[in-house]
Design a protein around this motif. Sequence first.
Motif, PDB file in Angstrom:
ATOM      1  N   ARG A 150      13.254  21.070 -37.739  1.00  0.00           N
ATOM      2  CA  ARG A 150      14.146  21.317 -36.600  1.00  0.00           C
ATOM      3  C   ARG A 150      15.236  20.266 -36.461  1.00  0.00           C
ATOM      4  NH1 ARG A 150      17.431  21.803 -33.382  1.00  0.00           N
ATOM      5  NH2 ARG A 150      17.354  22.477 -31.207  1.00  0.00           N
ATOM      6  N   TRP A 151      14.907  19.013 -36.733  1.00  0.00           N
ATOM      7  CA  TRP A 151      15.840  17.938 -36.383  1.00  0.00           C
ATOM      8  C   TRP A 151      16.600  17.404 -37.582  1.00  0.00           C
ATOM      9  CZ3 TRP A 151      16.385  18.736 -31.622  1.00  0.00           C
ATOM     10  CH2 TRP A 151      15.295  19.140 -30.854  1.00  0.00           C
ATOM     11  N   ARG A 154      20.894  15.626 -37.766  1.00  0.00           N
ATOM     12  CA  ARG A 154      21.390  15.634 -36.383  1.00  0.00           C
ATOM     13  C   ARG A 154      22.743  14.936 -36.236  1.00  0.00           C
ATOM     14  NH1 ARG A 154      17.900  15.092 -31.299  1.00  0.00           N
ATOM     15  NH2 ARG A 154      19.468  16.583 -30.680  1.00  0.00           N
ATOM     16  N   LEU A 174      26.463  30.753 -33.596  1.00  0.00           N
ATOM     17  CA  LEU A 174      25.022  30.975 -33.405  1.00  0.00           C
ATOM     18  C   LEU A 174      24.434  31.813 -34.541  1.00  0.00           C
ATOM     19  CD1 LEU A 174      24.557  31.325 -29.557  1.00  0.00           C
ATOM     20  CD2 LEU A 174      24.856  29.307 -30.978  1.00  0.00           C
ATOM     21  N   ALA A 177      23.761  29.380 -37.204  1.00  0.00           N
ATOM     22  CA  ALA A 177      22.582  28.557 -36.902  1.00  0.00           C
ATOM     23  C   ALA A 177      21.298  29.323 -37.187  1.00  0.00           C
ATOM     24  CB  ALA A 177      22.618  28.111 -35.440  1.00  0.00           C
ATOM     25  N   ARG A 178      21.325  30.622 -36.932  1.00  0.00           N
ATOM     26  CA  ARG A 178      20.114  31.438 -37.136  1.00  0.00           C
ATOM     27  C   ARG A 178      19.812  31.683 -38.610  1.00  0.00           C
ATOM     28  NH1 ARG A 178      22.315  34.821 -32.715  1.00  0.00           N
ATOM     29  NH2 ARG A 178      21.052  34.526 -30.856  1.00  0.00           N
ATOM     30  N   HIS A 182      14.256  26.583 -38.101  1.00  0.00           N
ATOM     31  CA  HIS A 182      14.319  25.264 -37.471  1.00  0.00           C
ATOM     32  C   HIS A 182      12.936  24.933 -36.906  1.00  0.00           C
ATOM     33  CE1 HIS A 182      18.478  26.644 -37.520  1.00  0.00           C
ATOM     34  NE2 HIS A 182      18.843  25.403 -37.449  1.00  0.00           N
TER      35      HIS A 182
END
Lengths: 272, 86
Positions: A150-151, A154, A174, A177-178, A182
């Motif tokens: 997930r991270w 960053r 978005l 991002a999908r 994540h």
Amino acid sequence: MSEDPVVLAYSRRAADYDSPENLASCWGRNALELASRLPAGPGRGLIVDVGCGAGGALAQLAARCPPPARLLGIEPAAGLRERARAALAGFPNVAVRDGRFEALPLDAGTVGYLFSIMAFHWVADAARSAREIARVLRAGGEADLFFVGRWNGREFIRATSPIFLRHMGPARLLEAARLRQHLEAGEAHALFESALPGRTVTVEEEYRTYHDDLDGHWAWWVRIEGQLMRIPEERRVACEEQVRAALQALATADGIPYTLHILHVRIGPAGR
Amino acid sequence: MQAGAIRAIAAAWIRDHYPPASDAPEITADTDLLETGVLDSIGFVELIEFLGIETGHAIDLFELEPEVFSTLAGLSGAFAAAAARR
């Protein structure tokens, strides 16, 4: 086989993906280090690398697993498959096949050892992919999956997301991002434990910060091109200029930092 | 549901899921959540899904301007407008 934009981008840019610059980048060095962690002589049965890319890790493993061991690379991007076949041509016991995590081209219970290095985060359906691994592993089979969590990245995401938002708009940002999973460590553990009841599932996570100059980091940008394809053509040059400036602004005395968040899912036989 | 109520539940969701650092500036209705790093793009995906469930309405992200999308005021206004259109 696939209209997945990530797969298409990897296929089209296969030569860049396999370039010395990319291999020397933080992602390339990290992949090499993860490959060195694979067991020296994984148990009996077919050895499978899912998302084998250009075949680098499979070649390392094949060098220490001569016949009668059999190895198979599975890769959805046609361009990378071609490069993998060329790289592995000297190994008579290695084959490369089209396929992906969600639909492994393998019979049930046939795999002795399955591994994957930095590919699982690209799956479109994580639950189905985990069930496929469960289906193909033989009773005593084992697996090691390394992928980003997930991270990941960053520093870069924070610096560049506002720029991508301006150029792509909210919907496309978005959507991009999908395109990748994540997962946090706990979510990954729940996912695989649910798909592989009765087997031993452990998840380790680590953060590794790599420093490089802008060109060094730019060399791996090919790896996320699939996510950036939705930037309108006429805006790409301006977007790239702004992104490069934003990344350069992150520089410290050690270089520009990029932190990988790596999850290692280890699947063992029952009761170990 | 009114925009103010939507803004309040969105702010509470952010506090629960992406708690700001103790020395971070207060999040206001007009704070740019992306620019300030309060949320990343996946955080927005999660927040929009949450607000869709809470309000019972979906918003068309293609209709939103970037600067509207990235603030609590803009997002809650978009969901309130979606509810009013129904």
